[in-house]
Enzyme design. Structure first.
Site, short mmCIF file in Angstrom:
data_model
loop_
_atom_site.label_atom_id
_atom_site.label_comp_id
_atom_site.label_asym_id
_atom_site.label_seq_id
_atom_site.Cartn_x
_atom_site.Cartn_y
_atom_site.Cartn_z
CD GLU A 11 1.14 -6.26 -5.95
OE1 GLU A 11 1.57 -5.85 -4.87
OE2 GLU A 11 1.48 -5.79 -7.03
CB ILE A 156 3.34 -5.15 -2.33
CG1 ILE A 156 4.37 -4.48 -1.42
CG2 ILE A 156 1.97 -5.13 -1.71
CD1 ILE A 156 4.00 -3.04 -1.05
CG ASP A 157 4.33 -7.67 -7.59
OD1 ASP A 157 4.41 -8.74 -6.96
OD2 ASP A 157 3.50 -7.47 -8.49
CE LYS A 158 13.96 -4.79 -8.13
NZ LYS A 158 14.94 -5.37 -9.08
#
Length: 347
Positions: A11, A156-158
């Site tokens: 992602e 995975i994003d913040k």
């Protein structure tokens, strides 16, 4: 000799790179470790040998030993990491939500708001800072070449929550990286998006690449003239008037893929301040409705996106592994609030 590279599907920004080298027809026989020293900038023979032993190098699809002789018309694939060097990681005692752990890997429930690894503007308080501390508490003599160089195969994003796998050995990292490249990893996400999604299910096919003006943003390119191939399958789970709860299954994985693909079909993720989902995109003009949405954004001040399931083959014995997480509290509360809104319909 020809070379090409491809990035590990995931992602966020790729942490592994696959380099493909096709040898010339007239290539003289040469040990593969010596051959690769001339192809990988800054690599030592010892590091190359460690990578070969870990299975990070294949020739014509097969793992080899360091004394293997490279000849003509061969395809060599090398997996190299773009993760931060171990010297960039300061071990910190941080709360970790460990779902599963064995000698080969860890499954983490990453909390929303936590950055996965150090980078520009985030040099402490990241997941890898906490992992470094945790593993070194277990083993003070841990080989630093293992952490985190072989640990992080995707991220995975913040502001996305959910499941993340980390390798604890070089062999596990190699095995998992290959599963990502071969699209063998099962990943389902739950998202709340703006608007009433027309079709009950569908597939979005559009390249994803950096916006050519604003480099921090990514964009869908349906004609494929820019970016990399990206495929997202979606299914409607629940319709909540001005928003829809959907399940997204990644066939590929590109940076911000779900966020970009859903916006591309007119359904930006609720709360996504990068792509405009943190303001009213569907609904009424009434003041009470605006207050309701503002309250929803306070409850879940991030993109409403959760990595719910993760499936793969175990690196040691090939057994099928499958993990599933409930929605985090902020998304549960957000969805329940929209359900009550639909039931009442008073604003």
């Amino acid at each position: 000799m020809t070379e090409e590279t491809d990035l590990l599907p995931e992602e966020g920004e790729a942490l592994y790179e696959r380099q493909v080298i096709k040898t010339d027809k007239g290539q003289e026989p040469l040990r593969i470790d010596k051959f690769l020293m001339g192809r990988i900038e800054g690599a030592t023979r010892n590091k190359i040998q460690q990578g070969i032993e870990a299975g990070l190098v294949t020739v014509n699809g097969q793992q080899v030993k360091s004394n293997f002789k490279v000849k003509g018309n061969m395809e060599i694939i090398i997996f190299t990491t773009n993760a931060p060097d171990e010297s960039d990681i300061t071990p910190e005692p941080l709360p970790l939500h460990i779902v599963y752990e064995d000698d080969s890997l860890m499954i983490i429930d990453k909390q929303p708001g936590m950055v996965v690894h150090p980078g520009s503007g985030n040099y402490s308080g990241t997941l890898l800072n906490g992992i470094a501390y945790y593993l070194r508490q277990q083993n003070p003599h841990l080989d630093e070449s293992v952490l985190p160089r072989y640990g992080l195969v995707h991220r995975i994003d913040k502001n996305t929550s959910g499941l993340l796998v980390l390798a604890k050995t070089a062999k596990a990292a190699s095995h998992l990286a290959k599963q990502f490249f071969n699209h063998d990893i099962q990943r389902n996400y739950i998202a709340l998006v703006w608007g009433d999604v027309e079709q009950d299910e569908g597939t979005i096919v559009a390249h994803v690449g950096r916006n050519q003006r604003f480099r921090k943003l990514f964009e869908a390119y349906p004609d494929g003239e820019h970016g990399k191939e990206a495929i997202t399958h979606y299914k409607v789970l629940e319709r909540l008037n001005y928003v829809t709860l959907v399940q997204c299954k990644l066939e590929t994985g590109r940076t911000h893929q779900i966020r970009v693909h859903m916006k591309h079909i007119g359904h930006t993720l609720f709360g996504d301040n990068t792509y405009g989902g943190d303001k009213i995109l569907k609904g009424t003009v009434f003041t009470k409705y605006k207050q309701f949405v503002d309250n929803c954004l306070e409850i879940c001040p991030r993109q409403a996106l959760h990595a719910k399931t993760l499936g793969f083959r175990h690196p040691e014995d090939e057994r099928e592994m499958f993990f599933e997480l409930e929605l985090p509290d902020d998304m549960k509360t957000l969805i329940d609030k929209w359900r009550r809104y639909v039931q009442n319909k008073t604003i």
